[in-house]
Design an enzyme around this catalytic site. Structure first.
Site, PDB file in Angstrom:
ATOM      1  N   HIS A   1       2.936  -8.101  13.806  1.00 39.05           N
ATOM      2  CA  HIS A   1       2.177  -7.818  12.580  1.00 39.05           C
ATOM      3  C   HIS A   1       3.139  -7.681  11.393  1.00 39.05           C
ATOM      4  CE1 HIS A   1      -0.525  -5.936   9.733  1.00 39.05           C
ATOM      5  NE2 HIS A   1      -1.528  -6.340  10.495  1.00 39.05           N
TER       6      HIS A   1
ATOM      7  N   THR B   1      -0.172   1.411  10.472  1.00 40.31           N
ATOM      8  CA  THR B   1      -1.299   2.159   9.890  1.00 40.31           C
ATOM      9  C   THR B   1      -2.627   1.894  10.595  1.00 40.31           C
ATOM     10  OG1 THR B   1      -1.562   0.391   8.270  1.00 40.31           O
ATOM     11  CG2 THR B   1      -0.328   2.334   7.569  1.00 40.31           C
TER      12      THR B   1
ATOM     13  N   ASN C   1      -7.604  -5.086  12.201  1.00 41.78           N
ATOM     14  CA  ASN C   1      -8.533  -3.942  12.169  1.00 41.78           C
ATOM     15  C   ASN C   1      -9.969  -4.398  12.419  1.00 41.78           C
ATOM     16  OD1 ASN C   1     -10.095  -3.755   9.405  1.00 41.78           O
ATOM     17  ND2 ASN C   1      -8.076  -4.524   8.912  1.00 41.78           N
TER      18      ASN C   1
ATOM     19  N   SER D   1      -7.745 -10.686  11.322  1.00 44.85           N
ATOM     20  CA  SER D   1      -7.627  -9.308  10.844  1.00 44.85           C
ATOM     21  C   SER D   1      -7.626  -8.359  12.042  1.00 44.85           C
ATOM     22  CB  SER D   1      -8.806  -9.015   9.908  1.00 44.85           C
ATOM     23  OG  SER D   1      -9.070  -7.640   9.880  1.00 44.85           O
TER      24      SER D   1
ATOM     25  N   GLU E   1       3.137  -5.908   8.788  1.00 47.49           N
ATOM     26  CA  GLU E   1       3.457  -4.529   8.380  1.00 47.49           C
ATOM     27  C   GLU E   1       4.605  -3.966   9.238  1.00 47.49           C
ATOM     28  OE1 GLU E   1       0.149  -1.659   8.315  1.00 47.49           O
ATOM     29  OE2 GLU E   1       1.594  -0.190   9.015  1.00 47.49           O
TER      30      GLU E   1
ATOM     31  N   CYS F   1       0.850  -1.187   0.000  1.00 48.99           N
ATOM     32  CA  CYS F   1       0.000   0.000   0.000  1.00 48.99           C
ATOM     33  C   CYS F   1       0.896   1.251   0.000  1.00 48.99           C
ATOM     34  CB  CYS F   1      -0.884   0.001   1.247  1.00 48.99           C
ATOM     35  SG  CYS F   1      -1.840   1.518   1.390  1.00 48.99           S
TER      36      CYS F   1
HETATM   37 FE1  F3S Z   1      -3.356   1.062   3.076  1.00 49.22          FE
HETATM   38 FE2  F3S Z   1      -4.739   2.198   4.966  1.00 49.22          FE
HETATM   39 FE3  F3S Z   1      -5.636   0.091   3.822  1.00 49.22          FE
HETATM   40  S1  F3S Z   1      -2.572   1.845   4.948  1.00 49.22           S
HETATM   41  S2  F3S Z   1      -3.865  -1.082   3.213  1.00 49.22           S
HETATM   42  S3  F3S Z   1      -5.321   2.072   2.837  1.00 49.22           S
HETATM   43  S4  F3S Z   1      -5.816   0.537   5.973  1.00 49.22           S
END
Ligand code: F3S
Length: 277
Positions: free
Chosen positions: A124, A162, A220, A218, A126, A96
């Site tokens: 995680h 993020t 989030n 997940s 990321e 992303c």
């Molecule tokens: Fe990118 Fe935000 Fe989704 S960082 S992957 S747009 S949660």
């Protein structure tokens, strides 16, 4: 009649949608593509892509010259790119752009002599990826107590996963400001996360029950569950099969939200079934 309220922001975020679209298009031209880890934390979607030819691998050990490998939206450490180049593996980089930006910040400030603090979950992908852009030398802070490992003798650059919870991020940054003078802060929490959390909270205050659709892995999605359950009975489901329809039928109104890695068709299945009650 049962009223259904759907969160204004729910389901695929920009980065996931972009990655899923591009991966699908790539599979239309090449039926044998590898992905470093599952594309998203949603088993239904992963299955669909596997049927189309996507093979999930944990590392580049088994691939060789000319093979094509997808980097998913979470991103990967720098050494994965170096290894891919050495092995002459073709990379489809679906990191992303917001995650890429964090990797660039970590790399730039690390090279300028800053110690990097990453606020996020050390397990995680990321966060593991970002740390790989500062020589795996970052300090990962998940909760305020983790600041005990931060010495006062360095200059610091702070970034965040993020999907980090904004309140926890603020607490940690405020404490850091108190103890260390030479620190630069980058609030890299993605607005998609905040929008989804706020929209879910708003609805959950007004309904008998919330249904949160998303993968069990997940992060989030799990945060949406935590938020909604503060205000009403909350059902966390991956698909319609997980939902206790008898309980839902007792409600006069229900809210629906979904994590950033939940495909529209999974959400639509749930809505259609509830409408038919
Ligand atoms: Fe990118 Fe935000 Fe989704 S960082 S992957 S747009 S949660």
């Amino acid at each position: 009649m049962l009223e259904i309220k759907i969160a204004k922001y729910a389901g695929f975020c920009f980065g996931v949608e972009r990655a899923m679209d591009r991966a699908w298009k790539a599979l239309e031209n090449n039926s044998k593509i590898y992905s470093l880890g599952p594309l998203i934390h949603n088993s239904q979607a992963v299955k669909k892509y596997e049927e189309k030819g996507l093979q999930i691998i944990d590392d580049l050990g088994t691939v060789g010259k000319g093979d094509t490998v997808i980097i998913r939206s979470h991103g990967v450490p720098l050494d994965v790119y170096i290894e891919a180049e050495k092995k002459e593996v073709n990379i489809i980089d679906l990191t992303c752009p917001y995650v890429k930006k964090i990797q660039n910040i970590a790399s730039k400030y690390y090279n300028e002599g800053y110690k990097i603090i990453i606020i996020g979950d050390p397990n995680h992908p990321e966060v593991i990826g970002i740390n790989g852009w500062c020589n795996n030398d970052g300090i990962i802070v998940k909760k305020i107590e983790d600041l005990d490992k931060v010495s006062r003798n360095n200059k610091y650059c702070v970034v965040a996963q993020t999907t980090m919870n904004l309140q926890v991020y603020d607490q940690i940054c405020n404490k850091l400001k108190d103890i260390i003078a030479d620190t630069v802060f980058f609030n890299t929490i993605c607005s998609a996360t905040k929008e989804r959390q706020e929209a879910a909270m708003e609805i959950s205050k007004t309904v008998d029950a919330m249904i949160v659709i998303g993968g069990v892995h997940s992060s989030n999605t799990q945060k949406l569950v935590q938020i909604c359950s503060q205000f009403c009975k909350t059902y966390a489901i991956e698909t319609i099969e997980d939902l206790d329809l008898q309980e839902i039928a007792k409600c006069s109104n229900v809210g629906i939200t979904a994590g950033a890695s939940t495909p529209d068709w999974v959400i639509d299945n749930v809505i259609d079934k509830i409408k038919s009650l």
